[in-house]
Write an enzyme that holds these catalytic residues in place. Structure first.
Site, PDB file in Angstrom:
ATOM      1  N   TYR A 101       1.060  -1.273   0.204  1.00 58.32           N
ATOM      2  CA  TYR A 101      -0.229   0.444  -0.227  1.00 58.32           C
ATOM      3  C   TYR A 101       0.982   1.405   0.202  1.00 58.32           C
ATOM      4  O   TYR A 101       2.092   1.251   0.905  1.00 58.32           O
ATOM      5  CB  TYR A 101      -0.951  -0.189   1.286  1.00 58.32           C
ATOM      6  CG  TYR A 101      -1.373   1.735   1.390  1.00 58.32           C
ATOM      7  CD1 TYR A 101      -3.066   1.508   0.519  1.00 58.32           C
ATOM      8  CD2 TYR A 101      -0.765   2.384   2.545  1.00 58.32           C
ATOM      9  CE1 TYR A 101      -3.345   2.480   0.899  1.00 58.32           C
ATOM     10  CE2 TYR A 101      -1.079   3.683   2.520  1.00 58.32           C
ATOM     11  CZ  TYR A 101      -2.941   3.636   2.115  1.00 58.32           C
ATOM     12  OH  TYR A 101      -3.266   4.926   1.933  1.00 58.32           O
ATOM     13  N   GLU A 189      -3.442   7.507  -3.854  1.00 61.55           N
ATOM     14  CA  GLU A 189      -3.303   5.956  -3.245  1.00 61.55           C
ATOM     15  C   GLU A 189      -2.590   5.418  -4.108  1.00 61.55           C
ATOM     16  O   GLU A 189      -4.131   5.050  -5.541  1.00 61.55           O
ATOM     17  CB  GLU A 189      -4.448   6.070  -2.564  1.00 61.55           C
ATOM     18  CG  GLU A 189      -4.136   5.043  -1.401  1.00 61.55           C
ATOM     19  CD  GLU A 189      -5.483   4.929  -0.856  1.00 61.55           C
ATOM     20  OE1 GLU A 189      -5.606   5.121   0.525  1.00 61.55           O
ATOM     21  OE2 GLU A 189      -7.109   4.518  -1.252  1.00 61.55           O
TER      22      GLU A 189
END
Ligand code: GDP
Ligand code: MN
Length: 386
Positions: A101, A189
């Protein structure tokens, strides 16, 4: 403005982040053609502005043309938490060894960009932050120097990325930071940032929000966002430079100043009503602007009654009254209006309204009283219809 995944990936690609080749399509036939072109296996992905598409059945792997057709048919039109899928992104499927992530966002309290990285990718990052916060690395970059490669290497190392991809992850973080800064994003993101069996580091998903206040610096943004799903009234308001947000209720709201409009929504809700919109007419609203705002409010057909809540500071209440009269002449609204005018030139404004004797317009002295009255009017007009 929030970008669809494929639009975010295009920005990623522009700044050197590895992404899969693919195509955005809106029909099953185009989806199949795109799948044939990018080569199997492909992933068929719903392009909606909401996360958790995979769990909702909006992300499917297809090994051949039949499967591509089947998935495209099922996903087009699929409702994912209230977002109807109108666009698909077809990309060549990646082999996944590991899911990480990565994100960059603005930490307003620290007044710095916040870079985050975790080896716990592909899952809900809020959950990681809550249950295993030690697995989420947070690094505040210096806004003047940006994120250096050395810092990115430290983030990847501290986060526990596999030793052989530290360099690749660091490059991805630096590129993501570049996307964030150069594209004037508020959020960039990647979840998951994958490592392939060939040890390539690649963005499999993209969530990018662009700062609307920087729009003037980015003419290339034209056409981005989820225009297929945009609300037509909100679009029109945007063109006119009016701050309008559509809501689910039946009471149209106009106020001047975001704070006043927010509290108007609250007071209406407190009296058991449901606002149909947020509309901030801004300071210094003149008659033409008021008319435009009324038109926007009434173009939502759920509206059963309208509340004008004006506190005149820069805005003059007499101007607002004249705007309302002009709007009535033109638009001949069929729903009742409750008007509270207070502040600069309020007495004059109320006199103008009284003299005009507009049908179905009620003057209220207080905000609370106005809210109570508009809720009652909306309820009685709904009652008559049923
Ligand atoms: P989200 O559910 O909205 O976050 O959509 P994602 O784009 O993150 O996809 C959800 C999940 O689908 C990912 O975490 C992957 O596990 C899987 N997925 C997506 N693309 C691929 C791919 O190219 N290959 C494989 N094997 N899995 C994929
Ligand atoms: Mn994802």
């Amino acid at each position: 403005m929030d970008l669809l995944e494929y639009q975010g990936k295009q920005l990623f690609g522009k700044h050197g982040l590895a992404v899969s080749d693919g195509k955005a399509v809106t029909t099953v036939e185009d989806a199949v053609a795109a799948a044939n072109e990018v080569g199997y296996p492909v992933v068929v992905k719903a392009q909606v502005l909401i996360g958790g598409r995979g769990k909702a059945g909006g992300v499917k792997l297809a090994a051949n043309e039949d499967e591509a057709r089947e998935h495209a048919t099922n996903i087009l039109g699929l409702d994912i938490k209230g977002h109807v899928t109108r666009t698909l992104w077809i990309e060549h499927a990646s082999d996944i060894d590991t899911e990480y992530y990565a994100s960059v966002l603005l930490d307003r309290s620290a007044k710095k960009p916040l870079v985050m990285f975790s080896t716990e990718g592909g899952i809900d990052i809020e959950e990681v932050a809550e249950k295993t916060p030690e697995k989420l690395i947070k690094f505040h970059a210096d806004p003047l120097t940006g994120l250096t490669k050395e810092e990115a290497i430290k983030i990847a190392t501290d986060g526990g990325a596999d030793a052989d991809v530290i360099e690749g992850v660091a490059d991805a973080l630096v590129a993501l930071y570049e996307v964030w800064i150069e594209e004037d994003a508020s959020l960039a993101e990647i979840n998951p940032l994958i490592v392939t069996p060939d040890r390539e580091v690649k963005a499999l998903d993209a969530k990018v929000s662009l700062d609307d206040n920087a729009e003037f610096r980015h003419p290339e943004r034209e056409g981005l966002g989820d225009s297929a799903n945009a609300d037509p009234i909100e679009e029109k308001a945007k063109e006119q430079g009016v701050v309008y947000v559509k809501l689910d209720g039946n009471i149209g709201i106009l106020g001047n100043g975001a704070g006043l409009v927010m509290s108007t929504l609250d007071v209406v809700a407190q009296h058991g009503g449901e606002p149909a919109n947020f509309l901030d007419a801004g300071g210094g609203s003149d008659a033409a602007k008021v008319k435009q705002a009324v038109e926007l409010i009434l173009s939502n057909e759920n509206v059963k009654a309208v509340l004008f809540n004006i506190f005149g500071g820069i805005t003059r209440c007499n101007e607002v009254a004249n705007g309302l009269i002009a709007a009535f002449e033109d638009l001949k609204p069929e729903v009742p209006f409750v008007v509270r005018l207070d502040g600069t030139n309020d007495v004059q404004g109320r006199e103008i309204l009284e003299a005009a004797a507009l049908p179905n317009v009620y003057a209220a002295k207080t905000m609370d009283g106005a809210a109570e009255q508009v809720v009652a009017l909306a309820q009685s007009s709904t009652g008559q219809e049923n």
